[in-house]
Enzyme design. Sequence first.
Site, PDB file in Angstrom:
ATOM      1  N   CYS A   1       0.866  -1.172   0.000  1.00 38.67           N
ATOM      2  CA  CYS A   1       0.000   0.000   0.000  1.00 38.67           C
ATOM      3  C   CYS A   1       0.905   1.224   0.000  1.00 38.67           C
ATOM      4  O   CYS A   1       1.554   1.518   0.993  1.00 38.67           O
ATOM      5  CB  CYS A   1      -0.914   0.002   1.229  1.00 38.67           C
ATOM      6  SG  CYS A   1      -2.032   1.428   1.277  1.00 38.67           S
TER       7      CYS A   1
ATOM      8  N   GLU B   1      -3.698   1.050  -6.503  1.00 35.40           N
ATOM      9  CA  GLU B   1      -2.712   0.047  -6.891  1.00 35.40           C
ATOM     10  C   GLU B   1      -2.507   0.163  -8.394  1.00 35.40           C
ATOM     11  O   GLU B   1      -3.363   0.702  -9.105  1.00 35.40           O
ATOM     12  CB  GLU B   1      -3.170  -1.364  -6.487  1.00 35.40           C
ATOM     13  CG  GLU B   1      -2.071  -2.408  -6.498  1.00 35.40           C
ATOM     14  CD  GLU B   1      -0.815  -1.937  -5.786  1.00 35.40           C
ATOM     15  OE1 GLU B   1       0.124  -1.496  -6.482  1.00 35.40           O
ATOM     16  OE2 GLU B   1      -0.786  -1.992  -4.545  1.00 35.40           O
TER      17      GLU B   1
END
Length: 230
Positions: free
Chosen positions: A2, A107
């Site tokens: 992340c 992402e």
Amino acid sequence: MCGRFDQHTLSYRYAGYIDAMVRVAPEEPPPRYNVAPQSRVWVGRATRDGGRELTPLLWGLVSYWDDDPKKAVKPINARSESAASRPMFRKLMAIHRCVVPVDGFYEWRKTPAGRLPYYIRLADDAPMLLAGLWDRWRRGDADTIESFTILTTPANPSIATLHDRMPAIIDRADVARWLDRDEQDPAMVQGLLEPYPMERLRAHPVSRSVNSASSEGAELIAPVEAEPVA
């Protein structure tokens, strides 16, 4: 992993979602659609009196034993599978667990045409609670630094098409258990750090503008037409 998320909901709504009081020190982070490492963002944690607080912490962990914060490693992520056994995170897994309330995270899919960004959030549009660990650095007269890292798990099959890791997500119903200061055996909360079910998430492609950490605005999380991947 992340490496970028958004946190644009008003602080009192995050606080209400986890039954916490808002504590601003020294100033309130602004709403952000593109939070990058080394930013100060809202984090929820337990207090010594048994309550919870939502307070700004620095993203990028500075350990209490670091001699010089400027030279510290400052990890933004930690693998949930090994955090309880690694010296940097072992103590934190026992007594300094936290949650990072976000609206979603980004992402990237690697393609011959470059990295294509996707925005991932909960299917019911509720805040997403990322599992984290926090620490406090103090040295003499220097300013105290409170910082955190986000725990990650192997990706579920859907996220795995983008990256092999994803942030560990804590269900709202499990917040009390995850933040319980009296539970100092990491093994007792390890079961909360599993790949989040893919049917409870949704993802869509977004503008490449988010690739720049300086980009901001609600348009960054707006869906765009998917680009060819070949």
